[in-house]
Design a protein around this motif. Structure first.
Motif, PDB file in Angstrom:
ATOM      1  N   THR A 122      -5.319   5.797  -0.310  1.00  0.00           N
ATOM      2  CA  THR A 122      -4.380   4.682  -0.308  1.00  0.00           C
ATOM      3  C   THR A 122      -4.475   3.934  -1.633  1.00  0.00           C
ATOM      4  O   THR A 122      -5.562   3.625  -2.110  1.00  0.00           O
ATOM      5  CB  THR A 122      -4.667   3.720   0.850  1.00  0.00           C
ATOM      6  OG1 THR A 122      -4.547   4.435   2.090  1.00  0.00           O
ATOM      7  CG2 THR A 122      -3.706   2.546   0.841  1.00  0.00           C
ATOM      8  N   GLN A 178       0.837  -1.193   0.000  1.00  0.00           N
ATOM      9  CA  GLN A 178       0.000   0.000   0.000  1.00  0.00           C
ATOM     10  C   GLN A 178       0.879   1.254   0.000  1.00  0.00           C
ATOM     11  O   GLN A 178       1.967   1.262   0.594  1.00  0.00           O
ATOM     12  CB  GLN A 178      -0.936   0.005   1.205  1.00  0.00           C
ATOM     13  CG  GLN A 178      -1.985  -1.101   1.170  1.00  0.00           C
ATOM     14  CD  GLN A 178      -2.888  -1.064   2.372  1.00  0.00           C
ATOM     15  OE1 GLN A 178      -2.434  -1.200   3.509  1.00  0.00           O
ATOM     16  NE2 GLN A 178      -4.181  -0.894   2.144  1.00  0.00           N
ATOM     17  N   THR A 235      -3.040   0.509  -3.856  1.00  0.00           N
ATOM     18  CA  THR A 235      -2.480  -0.824  -3.650  1.00  0.00           C
ATOM     19  C   THR A 235      -1.904  -1.337  -4.956  1.00  0.00           C
ATOM     20  O   THR A 235      -2.550  -1.282  -6.004  1.00  0.00           O
ATOM     21  CB  THR A 235      -3.559  -1.795  -3.145  1.00  0.00           C
ATOM     22  OG1 THR A 235      -4.122  -1.276  -1.935  1.00  0.00           O
ATOM     23  CG2 THR A 235      -2.967  -3.165  -2.875  1.00  0.00           C
TER      24      THR A 235
END
Length: 580
Positions: A576, A553, A578
């Motif tokens: 965030t 992340q 990923t």
């Protein structure tokens, strides 16, 4: 002895006459009968020095630009220009123009990818010089950019001085080095003024006296009434131009267009009198038979014009009574007996017991900073007696007023007042406030009038802290793989400094952190260098490239800084992302 001398003299005269006849015969043979070249109908004597440094340079598929230097000649003279196709054995020179001592000319209406020969000469009333000759080849159409589209010409100023606005579209994927815009008085006229537009992001051009884009023989090719002007636009690269797109814009005739009243106002801007002002959209011409300005619907004329005398746009009514409301009317009658009239709003009060309010002309924010916001503003007042000390200027937060300190300056050119770099810090440093500037006019003559009602500026925010950046929802941080194991992480954000006048901050600080796949703990923040933050218009982008194993992340945080106080905004944490 006398007879011998007489015969010598006789034969000497015959000898000289013979030489003169030979000279005239040679001249006639060289120059023809005066109609085959040069100036028609004139026997040419070539005793003038020819132009020199002649240069011919193609500038498009259908235009070649000529430049030269003129010799030193006393008295008035003209420059003649002729052309022909250079590789055509049957072609003959055709006259293009006779110019008054010019040193440049643009030949237009030519054929693409064709060689042309030009000759330039000097001429006065009795003589013509030899020719200066130069050749050039027009650009080829092959390999040229796509033509422009949607070319339009709009008459944006329909009264003298006229103004025409050109606009066009162009395929941005087609490479363009410059646009070539040509202006002529009609489509068949070889005399043209040319303008190069080197900035290809420009797709419009305003043709008027102040811009003076279209220069011809050292003068701006302006506008004449009742004339159609022919414009052409080509998209060019070096050596090739697109086909020309053209359009015509006609200029109206001033003598036949009816003028109209565009404004009519009355105000008590001077003590003991009312001033009435009006304006017309174009100058008064022979379509108007009379103009009358009266107080009331049928009162004594304050101004009357019936074809003679000066045409005024202002009159003063001195016969007024204190505290009385007056109504004024203007009526313009045309020669066809039609007319138009306007009546003022009836709110002008002669010798009012209260001052008229000021009028805000402009309001600008110099910069934002905690407790140090600075503004500029300008205002005017109808009373010509107003001075820089005749206004009450305050800051208004909610219903609370506080004095503003600074220097008021009067600009006699624009006839308005101004205050620059006025500090309007917040009253409470813990809270941001919406603020207005309040201005009240005082009686400049101390004649007993009360202060005017206040006028307020537009609302602006006085910040107690450094404004933080705002994340742009349309640029979510989505990693994209650039090479094996490496990813780009872009994040878009904006700031009030990009849409308001300058914010006193020295930049942004950006940091990022990562959290490994399956880990519950974020790593430490890493500071991003300023070279990774870029600006485009009103938006900013921070982008770093880093390794990002699958499942890792990634997250940014951003803040701004103030140069005025050294303070920093709060951190703004981004979304965030990923890695796959």
């Amino acid at each position: 002895m006398k007879r011998v001398e007489h015969m010598k003299t006789k034969y000497m005269k015959m000898y000289l006459q013979g030489i003169l006849s030979m000279v005239l015969a040679i001249t006639a043979t060289a120059c023809g009968n005066g109609t085959s070249e040069g100036i028609p109908g004139r026997t040419l004597i070539r005793n003038l020095e020819a132009p020199f440094n002649l240069s011919a340079q193609a500038i498009s598929t259908n235009a070649i630009e000529l430049t030269w230097s003129n010799p030193s000649i006393s008295g008035s003279y003209q420059i003649g220009i002729e052309k022909k196709q250079a590789n055509n054995s049957s072609a003959t020179f055709q006259p293009l123009a006779m110019l008054n001592q010019s040193q440049n000319y643009t030949a237009v209406g030519l054929v693409p990818n064709t060689a042309y020969e030009f000759r330039v000469f000097v001429s006065n009333n009795s003589s013509q010089s030899e020719y200066a000759v130069a050749t050039a080849v027009t650009f080829n159409v092959i390999g040229a950019p796509d033509p422009v589209t949607n070319l339009s010409a709009t008459l944006t100023q329909n009264t003298p001085p006229y103004e025409v606005t050109l606009s066009w579209n162009h395929n941005l994927s087609s490479s363009v080095d410059y646009y070539l815009v040509t202006k002529r008085e009609n489509s068949s006229n070889n005399t043209a003024a040319v303008q190069y537009i080197s900035n290809t992001s420009f797709t419009s051009l305003i043709d008027n006296t102040s811009n003076s884009y279209f220069m011809y023989s050292g003068s701006y090719l302006g506008f004449q009434s009742n004339t159609a002007y022919y414009y052409e636009v080509q998209a060019c690269i070096v050596g090739a131009c697109s086909a020309a797109q053209n359009i015509t814009q006609a200029i109206p005739g001033v003598g036949t267009q009816k003028p109209h009243i565009t404004s009519f106002t009355a105000s008590d801007n001077q003590s003991d009198k009312v001033v009435v002002d009006w304006a017309f959209d174009i100058p008064i011409n022979n379509t108007v038979s009379s103009i009358t300005v009266t107080r009331g619907s049928g009162g004594q004329p304050l101004f009357f014009w019936n074809g003679s005398g000066n045409i005024l746009t202002q009159v003063t009514d001195n016969n007024t009574v204190n505290g009385t409301i007056y109504t004024y009317k203007i009526k313009m009658v045309y020669t066809d007996n039609s007319f138009e009239e306007l009546i003022d709003d009836g709110q002008s009060v002669a010798n009012s017991t209260q001052m008229a309010p000021p009028t805000f002309e402009s309001f600008n924010i110099d910069h934002y900073a905690p407790n140090a916001t600075q503004v500029d503003f300008r205002w005017s007042h109808a009373d010509i007696n107003m001075g820089t000390n005749d206004f009450i200027i305050k800051k208004k937060i909610g219903n609370t007023y506080s004095n503003i300190f600074g220097t008021v300056v009067y600009n006699s050119g624009t006839q308005d007042f101004r205050m620059d770099n006025v500090s309007v810090g917040c009253a409470d440093s813990s809270v941001s406030h919406n603020v207005k500037i309040s201005i009240v006019a005082k009686d400049p003559l101390a004649s007993g009038k009360s202060d005017s009602t206040e006028v307020l500026s537009t609302i602006f925010t006085c910040y107690s802290t450094v404004p933080a950046p705002t994340l742009n929802a349309f640029m979510i941080a989505t990693p994209s793989q650039t090479q094996q194991g490496q990813y780009d992480f872009p994040l878009g954000f904006s700031h009030i400094s990009a849409v308001k006048p300058v914010l006193t901050f020295n930049g942004f600080e950006a940091q990022y952190r990562k959290k490994g796949n399956g880990s519950s703990t974020w790593g430490s923040y890493v500071t991003v260098g300023n070279n990774f933050i870029t600006q485009s218009g009103s938006s900013y982008t921070v982008k770093v490239t880093d390794t990002c194993p699958s499942g890792t992340q990634f997250q940014y945080r951003i803040r701004s800084k103030s140069t005025a106080s050294g303070e920093e905004s709060a951190w703004i944490t981004g979304p965030t992302a990923t890695c796959n």
